[in-house]
Design an enzyme around this catalytic site. Structure first.
Site, PDB file in Angstrom:
ATOM      1  N   VAL A 150       0.841  -1.197   0.000  1.00  0.00           N
ATOM      2  CA  VAL A 150       0.000   0.000   0.000  1.00  0.00           C
ATOM      3  C   VAL A 150       0.875   1.245   0.000  1.00  0.00           C
ATOM      4  O   VAL A 150       1.905   1.300   0.681  1.00  0.00           O
ATOM      5  CB  VAL A 150      -0.912   0.014   1.256  1.00  0.00           C
ATOM      6  CG1 VAL A 150      -1.628   1.351   1.399  1.00  0.00           C
ATOM      7  CG2 VAL A 150      -1.915  -1.130   1.211  1.00  0.00           C
ATOM      8  N   LYS A 151       0.425   2.241  -0.750  1.00  0.00           N
ATOM      9  CA  LYS A 151       1.031   3.568  -0.675  1.00  0.00           C
ATOM     10  C   LYS A 151      -0.007   4.512  -0.081  1.00  0.00           C
ATOM     11  O   LYS A 151      -1.133   4.600  -0.574  1.00  0.00           O
ATOM     12  CB  LYS A 151       1.442   4.052  -2.071  1.00  0.00           C
ATOM     13  CG  LYS A 151       1.963   5.492  -2.102  1.00  0.00           C
ATOM     14  CD  LYS A 151       2.346   5.888  -3.525  1.00  0.00           C
ATOM     15  CE  LYS A 151       2.682   7.368  -3.627  1.00  0.00           C
ATOM     16  NZ  LYS A 151       3.048   7.771  -5.008  1.00  0.00           N
ATOM     17  N   THR A 152       0.376   5.201   0.980  1.00  0.00           N
ATOM     18  CA  THR A 152      -0.556   6.100   1.645  1.00  0.00           C
ATOM     19  C   THR A 152       0.178   7.310   2.191  1.00  0.00           C
ATOM     20  O   THR A 152       1.407   7.412   2.072  1.00  0.00           O
ATOM     21  CB  THR A 152      -1.316   5.358   2.770  1.00  0.00           C
ATOM     22  OG1 THR A 152      -2.445   6.146   3.158  1.00  0.00           O
ATOM     23  CG2 THR A 152      -0.435   5.106   3.985  1.00  0.00           C
TER      24      THR A 152
END
Length: 244
Positions: A150-152
């Site tokens: 995930v990229k957040t």
């Protein structure tokens, strides 16, 4: 990871008007590039042997509803380009939330058939709060539905709970351009609080010394350098470059 995919919805972003001029000198210092297939094919040399994370969703521009994305590549194209992963934007809470989630799950299924990971990118709309509650919600949902990582966004209060409640690795987005010391501090705090890495774009290519900045970020991520020490390194490298 060095993110240079902004043009897929923003057009010629400041610092990316000439990717051949501003980005190619940074390639020796990047672990991975996140970019579109257009830039990969036309500008990035085939000798670049590090990871490619290919932007796989798109459609709307900054002039319309950004959540109205579709899958923008075919899996055969990703295989031809020998990518390390495919990235898809997911708009939890957005107008086209369900469509974007289905984009992601379709991409996960396609990638799994050929052993290509999927990066789920949590997208935060203009009217949505970037708080820890939202980040926990968005990251957990897309992890539950199958993304590899995930990229957040980093949030100062409670990011450790975002990382702890997400069962797959998290990399943080750099976001808008910050003063260099602030960007290095954000990267350091994120790693300390559970992020597996950082994906920076504007905080590197919009810096007044991009090569020095990407090296300073590497020191924070790979060598666990403290922000002040990494910033001092940045200033030293910046001054050295000015002297030629």
């Amino acid at each position: 990871m060095l993110a240079i995919d902004h043009g897929y919805f923003q057009g010629p972003t400041t610092g990316l008007e000439r990717v051949d001029v501003t980005i190619l000198p940074l390639l020796p210092y990047a672990d991975t590039l996140m970019l579109t297939r257009g830039i990969l094919r036309t500008i990035i040399p085939p000798t670049f042997g590090k990871g490619i994370v290919l932007r796989a969703s798109g459609g709307p521009s900054i002039l319309s509803d950004l959540s109205n994305e579709q899958i923008a590549i075919d899996i055969d194209e990703a295989i031809r380009l020998n990518v390390a992963a495919m990235a898809v934007q997911v708009f939890i809470g957005g107008k086209m939330e369900t469509q974007s989630v289905h984009n992601m799950t379709r991409l996960v299924d396609m990638g799994n058939r050929y052993g290509i990971p999927t990066l789920g990118v949590t997208a935060v709309g203009k009217d949505m709060a970037r708080d820890v509650k939202y980040m926990r919600l968005a990251c957990r949902i897309i992890a539950e539905l199958g993304v590899t990582y995930v990229k957040t966004y980093y949030v100062p209060e409670g990011f450790d709970t975002v990382a702890a409640s997400c069962p797959v690795p998290i990399v943080i987005a750099g976001g808008k351009k910050l003063p260099e010391l602030e960007a290095l501090t954000m990267a350091f705090n994120a790693i300390q609080e559970g992020a597996a890495g950082v994906d920076m774009g504007r905080n590197i290519f919009q810096s007044d010394s991009p090569i020095a900045m990407i090296q300073a970020v590497r020191k924070v991520v790979h060598e666990k350098e403290k922000p002040k020490a990494a910033y001092d390194f940045f200033l030293t490298e910046k001054n050295r470059a000015k002297k030629g």
